[in-house]
Scaffold this motif. Structure first.
Motif, PDB file in Angstrom:
ATOM      1  N   ALA A 162       0.920  -1.293   0.015  1.00 48.06           N
ATOM      2  CA  ALA A 162       0.022  -0.181  -0.016  1.00 48.06           C
ATOM      3  C   ALA A 162       0.972   1.331   0.019  1.00 48.06           C
ATOM      4  O   ALA A 162       0.584   2.231  -0.730  1.00 48.06           O
ATOM      5  N   ALA A 163       2.049   1.221   0.831  1.00 44.36           N
ATOM      6  CA  ALA A 163       2.900   2.397   0.879  1.00 44.36           C
ATOM      7  C   ALA A 163       3.611   2.531  -0.687  1.00 44.36           C
ATOM      8  O   ALA A 163       3.710   3.783  -1.104  1.00 44.36           O
ATOM      9  N   VAL A 164       4.121   1.473  -1.271  1.00 46.89           N
ATOM     10  CA  VAL A 164       4.395   1.648  -2.499  1.00 46.89           C
ATOM     11  C   VAL A 164       3.491   2.382  -3.649  1.00 46.89           C
ATOM     12  O   VAL A 164       3.838   3.381  -4.192  1.00 46.89           O
ATOM     13  N   ASP A 165       2.310   1.664  -3.574  1.00 50.56           N
ATOM     14  CA  ASP A 165       1.282   2.448  -4.506  1.00 50.56           C
ATOM     15  C   ASP A 165       1.091   3.809  -4.068  1.00 50.56           C
ATOM     16  O   ASP A 165       0.861   4.629  -4.956  1.00 50.56           O
ATOM     17  N   ALA A 166       1.008   4.222  -2.681  1.00 51.17           N
ATOM     18  CA  ALA A 166       0.441   5.616  -2.421  1.00 51.17           C
ATOM     19  C   ALA A 166       1.815   6.577  -2.674  1.00 51.17           C
ATOM     20  O   ALA A 166       1.439   7.638  -3.264  1.00 51.17           O
ATOM     21  N   LEU A 167       3.005   5.950  -2.547  1.00 55.22           N
ATOM     22  CA  LEU A 167       4.102   7.051  -3.116  1.00 55.22           C
ATOM     23  C   LEU A 167       3.983   6.899  -4.641  1.00 55.22           C
ATOM     24  O   LEU A 167       4.459   8.012  -5.181  1.00 55.22           O
ATOM     25  N   GLU A 168       3.813   5.954  -5.551  1.00 59.90           N
ATOM     26  CA  GLU A 168       3.492   6.092  -6.996  1.00 59.90           C
ATOM     27  C   GLU A 168       2.482   7.081  -7.095  1.00 59.90           C
ATOM     28  O   GLU A 168       2.607   8.066  -8.224  1.00 59.90           O
ATOM     29  N   SER A 169       1.226   6.900  -6.442  1.00 59.98           N
ATOM     30  CA  SER A 169       0.009   7.720  -6.674  1.00 59.98           C
ATOM     31  C   SER A 169       0.581   9.144  -6.367  1.00 59.98           C
ATOM     32  O   SER A 169       0.073  10.210  -6.864  1.00 59.98           O
ATOM     33  N   ALA A 170       1.377   9.561  -5.302  1.00 66.21           N
ATOM     34  CA  ALA A 170       1.722  10.685  -5.090  1.00 66.21           C
ATOM     35  C   ALA A 170       2.708  11.472  -6.187  1.00 66.21           C
ATOM     36  O   ALA A 170       2.523  12.527  -6.320  1.00 66.21           O
ATOM     37  N   GLN A 171       3.493  10.755  -6.586  1.00 67.80           N
ATOM     38  CA  GLN A 171       4.477  11.005  -7.549  1.00 67.80           C
ATOM     39  C   GLN A 171       3.761  11.579  -9.018  1.00 67.80           C
ATOM     40  O   GLN A 171       4.224  12.697  -9.487  1.00 67.80           O
ATOM     41  N   VAL A 172       2.589  10.933  -9.183  1.00 69.93           N
ATOM     42  CA  VAL A 172       1.895  11.422 -10.480  1.00 69.93           C
ATOM     43  C   VAL A 172       0.680  12.356 -10.277  1.00 69.93           C
ATOM     44  O   VAL A 172      -0.083  12.825 -10.912  1.00 69.93           O
ATOM     45  N   PHE A 203      -2.407   7.551   1.406  1.00 70.15           N
ATOM     46  CA  PHE A 203      -1.711   7.268   2.641  1.00 70.15           C
ATOM     47  C   PHE A 203      -2.391   6.869   3.808  1.00 70.15           C
ATOM     48  O   PHE A 203      -1.755   6.268   4.921  1.00 70.15           O
ATOM     49  N   VAL A 204      -3.730   7.226   3.993  1.00 67.20           N
ATOM     50  CA  VAL A 204      -4.604   6.806   4.945  1.00 67.20           C
ATOM     51  C   VAL A 204      -4.529   5.287   4.916  1.00 67.20           C
ATOM     52  O   VAL A 204      -4.737   4.544   6.138  1.00 67.20           O
ATOM     53  N   ALA A 205      -4.533   4.752   3.857  1.00 65.82           N
ATOM     54  CA  ALA A 205      -4.422   3.073   3.724  1.00 65.82           C
ATOM     55  C   ALA A 205      -3.194   2.621   4.468  1.00 65.82           C
ATOM     56  O   ALA A 205      -3.430   1.750   5.379  1.00 65.82           O
ATOM     57  N   VAL A 206      -2.187   3.260   4.112  1.00 66.52           N
ATOM     58  CA  VAL A 206      -0.952   2.827   4.894  1.00 66.52           C
ATOM     59  C   VAL A 206      -0.872   3.090   6.473  1.00 66.52           C
ATOM     60  O   VAL A 206      -0.594   2.107   7.154  1.00 66.52           O
ATOM     61  N   VAL A 207      -1.438   4.202   6.864  1.00 69.91           N
ATOM     62  CA  VAL A 207      -1.483   4.356   8.369  1.00 69.91           C
ATOM     63  C   VAL A 207      -2.326   3.418   8.942  1.00 69.91           C
ATOM     64  O   VAL A 207      -2.174   2.853  10.035  1.00 69.91           O
ATOM     65  N   GLY A 208      -3.627   3.097   8.369  1.00 64.54           N
ATOM     66  CA  GLY A 208      -4.534   2.287   8.871  1.00 64.54           C
ATOM     67  C   GLY A 208      -4.220   0.981   8.785  1.00 64.54           C
ATOM     68  O   GLY A 208      -4.186   0.340   9.899  1.00 64.54           O
ATOM     69  N   LEU A 209      -3.257   0.254   8.031  1.00 67.12           N
ATOM     70  CA  LEU A 209      -2.826  -0.730   7.854  1.00 67.12           C
ATOM     71  C   LEU A 209      -1.590  -0.940   8.723  1.00 67.12           C
ATOM     72  O   LEU A 209      -1.641  -2.023   9.780  1.00 67.12           O
TER      73      LEU A 209
END
Length: 183
Positions: free
Chosen positions: A118-128, A145-151
């Protein structure tokens, strides 16, 4: 475990429990924000023929992920996730604690892996700067990033739960006896 080690362990457990409660307040705030945005949308649409732009997107990409993912740790702390205990109920209390503690460690590892991805996906999503395809576009990358924090919180709480099982703190003897009687 000696006195200082035991005290540090219990302090860490209390900290994890408090963080789970704080996150649960975040989930409660998301419910309020969801209801408020839908209310404003309905009133605007009905009375002024002007709906709140992006309500569907905010509900799907902001509020729903927040209210579910931020509450996971608190639900784990309270042991309110759905689980089938028909086989566990037949075990002696100590064996049940060992089995559930082991399951807790497996769950912790799985949720940590999910947190990583989820963190990898969030970082990629933030990058674009990921947004919805709606007009106007609604930013969704920050809420990944809410998903990352919640998980991450769920994995900490699952580890705390596993520790409690191994330490003999869960389930309470009375709870274990009641679980078998309620089926």
């Amino acid at each position: 475990m000696t006195g200082p080690e035991r005290g540090a362990s219990f302090s860490l457990l209390r900290l994890i429990d408090r963080l789970s409660a704080v996150f649960a307040y975040g989930a409660a705030a998301a419910v309020i924000l969801l209801a408020t945005s839908v209310f404003i949308d309905v009133v605007g649409r009905t009375l002024f023929s002007s709906p709140l732009t992006g309500t569907l997107e905010m509900t799907a990409y902001w509020w729903m992920p927040m209210l579910t993912l931020l509450a996971f740790g608190y639900t784990e702390q309270r042991q309110e996730h759905i689980k089938v205990t028909i086989l566990l109920d037949a075990l002696p209390l100590r064996m049940r604690q060992i089995v559930e503690g082991t399951f807790g460690l497996v769950a912790t590892a799985l949720v940590m892996a999910l947190t990583y991805y989820a963190a990898v996906d969030a970082l990629e999503s933030a990058q674009v700067g990921q947004t919805t395809a709606s007009s106007p576009p609604i930013a969704i990358w920050p809420f990944k990033f809410v998903a990352v924090v919640g998980l991450a919180m769920l994995s900490l709480q699952a580890a705390a739960t596993a520790f409690r099982y191994f330490a003999g703190l869960l389930p309470d003897r009375q709870d274990a006896e009641l679980d078998g009687d309620t089926l």
